[in-house]
Design a protein around this motif. Structure first.
Motif, PDB file in Angstrom:
ATOM      1  N   ALA A 187       0.832  -1.211   0.000  1.00  0.00           N
ATOM      2  CA  ALA A 187       0.000   0.000   0.000  1.00  0.00           C
ATOM      3  C   ALA A 187       0.861   1.253   0.000  1.00  0.00           C
ATOM      4  O   ALA A 187       0.643   2.183  -0.784  1.00  0.00           O
ATOM      5  CB  ALA A 187      -0.935  -0.008   1.212  1.00  0.00           C
ATOM      6  N   SER A 188       1.862   1.299   0.865  1.00  0.00           N
ATOM      7  CA  SER A 188       2.652   2.522   0.985  1.00  0.00           C
ATOM      8  C   SER A 188       3.682   2.634  -0.137  1.00  0.00           C
ATOM      9  O   SER A 188       4.069   3.743  -0.520  1.00  0.00           O
ATOM     10  CB  SER A 188       3.328   2.597   2.357  1.00  0.00           C
ATOM     11  N   THR A 189       4.099   1.505  -0.697  1.00  0.00           N
ATOM     12  CA  THR A 189       5.026   1.550  -1.839  1.00  0.00           C
ATOM     13  C   THR A 189       4.318   2.098  -3.073  1.00  0.00           C
ATOM     14  O   THR A 189       4.885   2.901  -3.835  1.00  0.00           O
ATOM     15  CB  THR A 189       5.591   0.140  -2.120  1.00  0.00           C
ATOM     16  N   LEU A 190       3.085   1.683  -3.261  1.00  0.00           N
ATOM     17  CA  LEU A 190       2.278   2.223  -4.357  1.00  0.00           C
ATOM     18  C   LEU A 190       2.174   3.741  -4.236  1.00  0.00           C
ATOM     19  O   LEU A 190       2.382   4.490  -5.210  1.00  0.00           O
ATOM     20  CB  LEU A 190       0.880   1.598  -4.314  1.00  0.00           C
ATOM     21  N   GLN A 191       1.878   4.200  -3.033  1.00  0.00           N
ATOM     22  CA  GLN A 191       1.736   5.637  -2.794  1.00  0.00           C
ATOM     23  C   GLN A 191       3.060   6.367  -3.077  1.00  0.00           C
ATOM     24  O   GLN A 191       3.070   7.442  -3.693  1.00  0.00           O
ATOM     25  CB  GLN A 191       1.304   5.848  -1.333  1.00  0.00           C
ATOM     26  N   MET A 192       4.161   5.766  -2.642  1.00  0.00           N
ATOM     27  CA  MET A 192       5.485   6.361  -2.859  1.00  0.00           C
ATOM     28  C   MET A 192       5.767   6.525  -4.348  1.00  0.00           C
ATOM     29  O   MET A 192       6.143   7.607  -4.819  1.00  0.00           O
ATOM     30  CB  MET A 192       6.543   5.465  -2.204  1.00  0.00           C
ATOM     31  N   ALA A 193       5.577   5.444  -5.116  1.00  0.00           N
ATOM     32  CA  ALA A 193       5.867   5.501  -6.550  1.00  0.00           C
ATOM     33  C   ALA A 193       4.942   6.497  -7.248  1.00  0.00           C
ATOM     34  O   ALA A 193       5.349   7.185  -8.202  1.00  0.00           O
ATOM     35  CB  ALA A 193       5.744   4.109  -7.161  1.00  0.00           C
ATOM     36  N   ALA A 194       3.702   6.586  -6.739  1.00  0.00           N
ATOM     37  CA  ALA A 194       2.747   7.542  -7.316  1.00  0.00           C
ATOM     38  C   ALA A 194       3.213   8.973  -7.061  1.00  0.00           C
ATOM     39  O   ALA A 194       3.243   9.810  -7.977  1.00  0.00           O
ATOM     40  CB  ALA A 194       1.361   7.309  -6.709  1.00  0.00           C
ATOM     41  N   GLN A 195       3.616   9.255  -5.819  1.00  0.00           N
ATOM     42  CA  GLN A 195       4.087  10.608  -5.502  1.00  0.00           C
ATOM     43  C   GLN A 195       5.356  10.956  -6.277  1.00  0.00           C
ATOM     44  O   GLN A 195       5.631  12.111  -6.557  1.00  0.00           O
ATOM     45  CB  GLN A 195       4.359  10.739  -3.996  1.00  0.00           C
ATOM     46  N   ARG A 196       6.120   9.915  -6.609  1.00  0.00           N
ATOM     47  CA  ARG A 196       7.353  10.139  -7.374  1.00  0.00           C
ATOM     48  C   ARG A 196       7.037  10.413  -8.850  1.00  0.00           C
ATOM     49  O   ARG A 196       7.935  10.741  -9.626  1.00  0.00           O
ATOM     50  CB  ARG A 196       8.271   8.912  -7.223  1.00  0.00           C
ATOM     51  N   GLY A 197       5.750  10.239  -9.245  1.00  0.00           N
ATOM     52  CA  GLY A 197       5.329  10.559 -10.611  1.00  0.00           C
ATOM     53  C   GLY A 197       5.606   9.461 -11.626  1.00  0.00           C
ATOM     54  O   GLY A 197       5.692   9.716 -12.835  1.00  0.00           O
ATOM     55  N   MET A 198       5.725   8.231 -11.153  1.00  0.00           N
ATOM     56  CA  MET A 198       6.089   7.126 -12.045  1.00  0.00           C
ATOM     57  C   MET A 198       4.851   6.540 -12.734  1.00  0.00           C
ATOM     58  O   MET A 198       3.713   6.766 -12.313  1.00  0.00           O
ATOM     59  CB  MET A 198       6.827   6.052 -11.246  1.00  0.00           C
TER      60      MET A 198
END
Lengths: 335, 335, 335
Positions: A187-198
């Motif tokens: 869940a939090s890895t998805l959010q991280m990659a999303a915030q990174r704009g990937m």
């Protein structure tokens, strides 16, 4: 910084500043930065990497830490409200947590999900019940849905490797595991990659879809950062031109809290072990990431984990460096 | 210093320099020498003295340490190569050891002998399989055949007491113990006394001869240093004019890995408990040494251990000082 | 300071100096005061608060500590004199304690009462058998009858709250608990309040009178300090105009060492749970103190513990500050 609880609480600029600080502290140590400062470490769930990396981080900055963990003779801490404590437990979290917090300048807390009721875990009922007891700055060392220290380390790891933010292709893949594991990392890895704009593909079998509130939050973050999220059950399609595959097992969300139904479903899925064939149409330099611990021959093949794609060791070292940056910001500001 | 693995890797001059440094650090503390430095401590076998003395050593030099031990909830670490990890173990040493090492500027590792196959243990197969995984400077905190920190402490202890190197008479004696114990201490202690140039008698019952490769290596070291090694089963002869008796129990090498045959052999040998009668024809000031822990009334009589011959407490304190010297050399040179 | 063993060993002036130092170190940290100094922490009985507060205290003063506890793989330490150690225990306290002490500049020791023979425990036979083995400065972290760190913290807590010494009314009350607990806290708390010159009521059911030697020592201290001690079984009378109630469960002294008789007696007493009704005729601002851990709904009602009367959290934090003062005096003087 009063809390490091959820990667979503931080802007891209704030995260960049933390990663720059982490990199600087690695190159130019500051062994007096947190002189005389104390980090309380409260593990209500077991740990190896998190314990070691936080203790090392505090030492490198000139401070120190102490550990309260379930291994210790603490007779089990009671957490139910309003209970008459005439059983085994000799102490309630309502006393233990504020007291432990009061000995530190900040506290790290780990409490895994109960994994009985999905909404309960999405609402972080258990972790919030702990942090509500304290005024001390705190760090989430893994809760039901969050693992922000891992997220910050992973972001830094991708920066270190030159993996692009926008136009970087990130595959978050479910993997087999004999047991049903928490959702915190996916869940939090998805959010991280999303915030990174990937550009993210969540690759998972039926029954293992990430919860809609998690997907929704991540989609918003991706949109704001110029990235995208899609889902797939097709490895080949998902891995097309991927820069990185982030493998992790997690519980069935279709049968959340139902161990037997989860087990039946996953028993058919032991071919979800990342091996060399997965990388056929990925980028030639596609990397393999995992938060560790990882089961060899189950989650990932030895050839991948021991080969040049794997970055799991520098990724784990970045845990320490990322946490040094968080601790530095959190405890220096207090001055 | 990249590794402190085997006392045999160090010349007499190098050892003297370490002992001088240990003595100096005791008299003139350097509480900033290792400021911000981290020692990772990995115990795959249990410890009390080693854990405490290393943690104290790092604090005294201004750094810190963290401990990963079998007491912790680490679910057992898998070590077999090529295994499919679908059992209890959630992590493989191939990840755990490099990660733990990556958090420190040096790592201490303890892994006792398997004691199934003598050649396997003589070859340090298990310990080498761990150190091969890392580039970090490391310290052997006891392996199948080595215990160099104990050796350095013991050398210093004899220096402190004025026990001569050449012409100093050193008796390494087997002693009774209800269980079959590793060879690390006797093997490496023999090597230490040989390098120190002492006249050594290995006193042991039939079936407890030290392995020939160990004897051979020590004989070469003794010859080079102006000392000698002989073996005996006769206490009175062995103890003649001895400066020091170093008692230790160890496994039967005639029945290595065969617990039942070892037990049958040792059951007859419970009179191998060092008491006052052993010292009848030793030097009047003959000392009693032991690495601890020691079983009272089994390995040694209370009257010896509580009397003026015993130097086990300063010997144990020298563990800390010897390790401070090693850590100082290892981590200062890295700068 | 060579030992911090019994609050009775210190004059009111000495205690005031320690409390002033504790307050000063809270306001003006001295993160270099104990640079490179080591505190050995030996727990023969389990701990959470004491372990955490001592480790934090040493870090705040720039030193460090290590912990040896019953949680660790230390195979049980033998303590019987003259024993032939052919059983489970691999080490005797006669070696373990001096060695552990030798790694520190001071040592903290915790060893609960055996609770078989009252005179044995009043004489501190067990704790003395440990401290007799060492020359190192030591701190009593709880013995059969003493808990001086708790006492110093409690004294400071009352000062912080402005509770008067002379003319301050202190109620030490027995409370229900499913198990028979040691006398260390009630015995030493009584002594503390007596030395502080307070007017004390010991409130307890029949069969739970504190031992006469404890009462006698406290009465002398109270007389010297201008206070008084009386006993009561009547809550209402005892609580009249009280400034503070200090609740704690303890063993039946009428049946000391007899678990069954103790259990029968206490089973009738589960209404000894401090709730709001206890405060009917106390001072309006009467405080609730407890050393923790405390069983909710058993020793004290949630409404009291969660209400404004309760000072258990700052009281626990004062443990750390009080110990910092003791450590500061103990290790700075050694220089």
């Amino acid at each position: 910084m009063q809390a490091f609880n959820d990667i979503a609480d931080f802007s891209k600029d704030e995260i960049s500043a933390l990663i720059e600080l982490a990199t600087r502290l690695d190159r130019s140590p500051e062994p007096e930065a947190l002189k005389g400062k104390v980090l309380s470490l409260l593990f209500l769930s077991p740990s190896l990497r998190t314990l070691a990396s936080f203790q090392a981080a505090m030492t490198r900055l000139g401070g120190g830490s102490f550990v309260i963990s379930p291994d210790m003779s603490i007779h089990g801490l009671e957490s139910r409200p309003g209970i008459v404590m005439d059983g085994i437990a000799a102490e309630h979290i309502r006393e233990a947590v504020p007291v432990i917090a009061s000995y530190g300048d900040a506290i790290g807390i780990r409490a895994f999900a109960e994994r009985k009721n999905l909404q309960h875990d999405l609402d972080e009922v258990e972790f919030s019940s702990l942090t509500e007891l304290i005024d001390t700055p705190y760090i989430n060392m893994e809760s039901a849905m969050g693992h922000p220290c891992q997220n910050l380390a992973d972001w830094k790891t991708m920066n270190d490797l030159g993996i692009p933010s926008n136009d970087g292709k990130f595959v978050l893949s479910w993997a087999f595991h004999p047991r049903a594991l928490p959702l915190a990392v996916p869940a939090s890895t998805l959010q991280m990659a999303a915030q990174r704009g990937m550009d993210i593909t969540v690759l998972r079998p039926h029954g293992f879809e990430l919860p809609e509130p998690i997907m929704h939050k991540a989609r918003d973050a991706a949109a704001a950062a110029g990235g995208s999220i899609r889902e797939s059950i097709d490895r080949r399609e998902a891995m097309q031109d991927a820069h990185v595959i982030y493998a992790k097992s997690w519980s069935s969300t279709a049968h959340y809290g139902d161990k037997i139904a989860d087990q039946e479903l996953r028993n058919e899925l032991d071919d979800w072990c990342v091996d060399d064939s997965w990388f056929d149409n990925a980028r030639k330099d596609c990397r393999f990431m995992h938060c560790l611990p990882v089961r060899r021959g189950v989650v990932v093949a030895d050839s991948v984990l021991d080969g040049p794609r794997s970055v799991v060791i520098p990724e784990a070292r970045n845990r320490m460096l990322a946490q040094m940056a968080v601790l530095h910001q959190m405890m220096r500001i207090q001055k």
